[in-house]
Scaffold this motif. Structure first.
Motif, PDB file in Angstrom:
ATOM      1  N   LEU A   1      39.328  34.872  31.337  1.00 44.04           N
ATOM      2  CA  LEU A   1      39.419  34.797  32.792  1.00 44.04           C
ATOM      3  C   LEU A   1      40.676  35.498  33.290  1.00 44.04           C
ATOM      4  CD1 LEU A   1      38.460  33.764  35.532  1.00 44.04           C
ATOM      5  CD2 LEU A   1      39.536  31.560  34.989  1.00 44.04           C
ATOM      6  N   ASP A   2      41.794  35.265  32.618  1.00 43.50           N
ATOM      7  CA  ASP A   2      43.045  35.907  33.015  1.00 43.50           C
ATOM      8  C   ASP A   2      42.928  37.426  32.915  1.00 43.50           C
ATOM      9  OD1 ASP A   2      46.014  35.673  33.603  1.00 43.50           O
ATOM     10  OD2 ASP A   2      46.064  36.788  31.714  1.00 43.50           O
ATOM     11  N   ARG A   3      42.349  37.914  31.825  1.00 41.59           N
ATOM     12  CA  ARG A   3      42.223  39.369  31.664  1.00 41.59           C
ATOM     13  C   ARG A   3      41.173  39.942  32.613  1.00 41.59           C
ATOM     14  NH1 ARG A   3      46.107  37.782  29.741  1.00 41.59           N
ATOM     15  NH2 ARG A   3      46.929  38.161  27.629  1.00 41.59           N
ATOM     16  N   THR A   4      40.164  39.171  32.933  1.00 37.94           N
ATOM     17  CA  THR A   4      39.159  39.627  33.889  1.00 37.94           C
ATOM     18  C   THR A   4      39.748  39.749  35.285  1.00 37.94           C
ATOM     19  OG1 THR A   4      37.377  38.616  32.596  1.00 37.94           O
ATOM     20  CG2 THR A   4      36.903  39.102  34.902  1.00 37.94           C
ATOM     21  N   ARG A   5      40.523  38.759  35.694  1.00 38.75           N
ATOM     22  CA  ARG A   5      41.163  38.829  37.012  1.00 38.75           C
ATOM     23  C   ARG A   5      42.080  40.033  37.122  1.00 38.75           C
ATOM     24  NH1 ARG A   5      42.552  32.367  37.227  1.00 38.75           N
ATOM     25  NH2 ARG A   5      40.675  31.674  38.350  1.00 38.75           N
ATOM     26  N   ALA A   6      42.744  40.374  36.030  1.00 39.63           N
ATOM     27  CA  ALA A   6      43.631  41.537  36.054  1.00 39.63           C
ATOM     28  C   ALA A   6      42.854  42.824  36.280  1.00 39.63           C
ATOM     29  CB  ALA A   6      44.421  41.619  34.754  1.00 39.63           C
ATOM     30  N   ARG A   7      41.582  42.822  35.933  1.00 40.61           N
ATOM     31  CA  ARG A   7      40.758  44.014  36.080  1.00 40.61           C
ATOM     32  C   ARG A   7      40.230  44.213  37.497  1.00 40.61           C
ATOM     33  NH1 ARG A   7      38.582  46.746  31.716  1.00 40.61           N
ATOM     34  NH2 ARG A   7      39.518  46.177  29.717  1.00 40.61           N
ATOM     35  N   THR A   8      40.392  43.201  38.354  1.00 40.42           N
ATOM     36  CA  THR A   8      39.923  43.382  39.732  1.00 40.42           C
ATOM     37  C   THR A   8      40.665  44.514  40.427  1.00 40.42           C
ATOM     38  OG1 THR A   8      41.444  41.670  40.513  1.00 40.42           O
ATOM     39  CG2 THR A   8      39.212  40.970  39.931  1.00 40.42           C
ATOM     40  N   ALA A   9      41.920  44.739  40.028  1.00 39.86           N
ATOM     41  CA  ALA A   9      42.705  45.812  40.636  1.00 39.86           C
ATOM     42  C   ALA A   9      42.229  47.185  40.203  1.00 39.86           C
ATOM     43  CB  ALA A   9      44.183  45.645  40.282  1.00 39.86           C
ATOM     44  N   THR A  10      41.434  47.257  39.151  1.00 37.22           N
ATOM     45  CA  THR A  10      40.938  48.541  38.653  1.00 37.22           C
ATOM     46  C   THR A  10      39.519  48.839  39.138  1.00 37.22           C
ATOM     47  OG1 THR A  10      39.977  47.625  36.624  1.00 37.22           O
ATOM     48  CG2 THR A  10      42.322  48.189  36.571  1.00 37.22           C
TER      49      THR A  10
ATOM     50  N   GLY B   1      34.371  40.590  39.169  1.00 36.44           N
ATOM     51  CA  GLY B   1      34.068  39.495  40.093  1.00 36.44           C
ATOM     52  C   GLY B   1      33.058  38.497  39.533  1.00 36.44           C
ATOM     53  N   PRO B   2      31.852  38.945  39.172  1.00 34.64           N
ATOM     54  CA  PRO B   2      30.867  37.986  38.658  1.00 34.64           C
ATOM     55  C   PRO B   2      31.278  37.362  37.330  1.00 34.64           C
ATOM     56  CG  PRO B   2      30.012  40.236  38.568  1.00 34.64           C
ATOM     57  CD  PRO B   2      31.259  40.280  39.379  1.00 34.64           C
ATOM     58  N   LEU B   3      31.967  38.089  36.469  1.00 40.95           N
ATOM     59  CA  LEU B   3      32.398  37.525  35.194  1.00 40.95           C
ATOM     60  C   LEU B   3      33.440  36.440  35.412  1.00 40.95           C
ATOM     61  CD1 LEU B   3      32.336  37.496  32.119  1.00 40.95           C
ATOM     62  CD2 LEU B   3      33.975  39.399  32.123  1.00 40.95           C
ATOM     63  N   ALA B   4      34.383  36.679  36.321  1.00 43.60           N
ATOM     64  CA  ALA B   4      35.398  35.671  36.615  1.00 43.60           C
ATOM     65  C   ALA B   4      34.763  34.404  37.186  1.00 43.60           C
ATOM     66  CB  ALA B   4      36.436  36.230  37.580  1.00 43.60           C
ATOM     67  N   ALA B   5      33.810  34.570  38.080  1.00 46.00           N
ATOM     68  CA  ALA B   5      33.152  33.400  38.681  1.00 46.00           C
ATOM     69  C   ALA B   5      32.426  32.582  37.617  1.00 46.00           C
ATOM     70  CB  ALA B   5      32.176  33.856  39.763  1.00 46.00           C
ATOM     71  N   TYR B   6      31.759  33.260  36.685  1.00 52.41           N
ATOM     72  CA  TYR B   6      31.059  32.552  35.606  1.00 52.41           C
ATOM     73  C   TYR B   6      32.053  31.803  34.727  1.00 52.41           C
ATOM     74  CZ  TYR B   6      28.820  31.776  31.122  1.00 52.41           C
ATOM     75  OH  TYR B   6      28.377  31.192  29.962  1.00 52.41           O
ATOM     76  N   LEU B   7      33.131  32.458  34.335  1.00 52.25           N
ATOM     77  CA  LEU B   7      34.103  31.823  33.448  1.00 52.25           C
ATOM     78  C   LEU B   7      34.761  30.616  34.100  1.00 52.25           C
ATOM     79  CD1 LEU B   7      35.708  35.043  31.935  1.00 52.25           C
ATOM     80  CD2 LEU B   7      34.335  33.359  30.696  1.00 52.25           C
ATOM     81  N   GLU B   8      35.075  30.721  35.370  1.00 53.41           N
ATOM     82  CA  GLU B   8      35.681  29.581  36.074  1.00 53.41           C
ATOM     83  C   GLU B   8      34.780  28.355  36.003  1.00 53.41           C
ATOM     84  OE1 GLU B   8      36.250  31.130  39.948  1.00 53.41           O
ATOM     85  OE2 GLU B   8      38.064  32.263  39.435  1.00 53.41           O
TER      86      GLU B   8
END
Length: 243
Positions: free
Chosen positions: A61-70, A76-83
């Motif tokens: 989740l932490d690494r996925t959120r960091a990718r939102t800037a890229t 977005g959908p991966l972070a929501a699922y992991l949360e």
């Protein structure tokens, strides 16, 4: 017009290649002879696996959120699922320690020894791929843990052959009930995500490695008698449960 298979169907097809070995290993592991000590060993091994689940998802989740800037379209959908899935899986490692105590063991049986290299390979590979490739690879690992969870009939089989109370069987019982729904959610996510060839391959490699490692772990757990070769043995019910 022909129906085009989605990412989840393609993943299931790949996993079918390894299922005979997995089914054979679980069928042998859950045989009635000497099941009680083997069940305690299973609880210890699965605690070592499951206690890594939430930390793995938190890292992803932490690494996925960091990718939102890229502008990563998966972020977005991966972070929501992991949360959501982190909330669903919290505390499941504690269930295993409670089961172990109710089965006549001690939490120290699970917490004290160095975890097997097979478990380190199973979970540790995910840390590497999350950090050094893409956190979406973790979905392959989750697909295996959810898709090859205990079958509903396993709880009764263990109770019959060990005499253990319901308090010693919570993890097997709960995961038999929960994981089908969780797997459906995961497959729906895989079919929604714009994975592309490379990211879909990462999920598949993760899943195939996970199922292979889990099979080898179960072979080790069942190795108090020679295991029969699963090849050509015909279909075996999920987790080796027989009527």
């Amino acid at each position: 017009m022909p129906v085009v298979a989605g990412a989840s169907a393609r993943l299931r097809t790949k996993l079918l290649l390894l299922e005979p070995e997995f089914r054979g290993a679980t069928h042998h592991m859950w045989r009635s002879e000497g099941l009680l000590p083997r069940y305690r060993a299973y609880l210890c091994a699965m605690h070592a696996v499951i206690r890594a689940s939430v930390p793995l998802m938190e890292l992803a989740l932490d690494r996925t959120r960091a990718r939102t800037a890229t502008d990563d379209p998966l972020a977005g959908p991966l972070a929501a699922y992991l949360e959501e899935h982190i909330r669903e899986e919290e505390g499941h490692d504690a269930w295993l320690l409670e089961d172990l105590r109710a089965a006549g063991g001690s939490p120290e049986d699970a917490l004290g020894p160095l975890p097997s290299p097979l478990i380190a390979s199973l979970a540790g590979s995910q840390y590497y791929w999350i950090e050094h490739h893409h956190p979406v690879a973790l979905l392959g690992y989750i697909a295996v843990l959810e898709g090859y969870a205990p079958a509903p009939g396993l709880t009764g089989r263990i109770a019959r052959h060990t005499g253990l109370p319901a308090a010693a069987l919570r993890t097997v019982r709960e995961h038999a009930a929960l994981d089908t729904e969780h797997l459906d959610e995961l497959y729906a996510l895989l079919d929604r995500l714009p994975l592309g060839r490379d990211r879909e391959a990462a999920v598949a490699v993760s899943a195939l490695h996970s199922l292979d490692a889990l099979t080898r772990l179960f072979v080790r757990l069942g190795r108090s008698a020679p295991a029969p070769s699963p090849r050509g043995a015909g279909p075996v019910p999920p987790m080796g449960v027989t009527p």
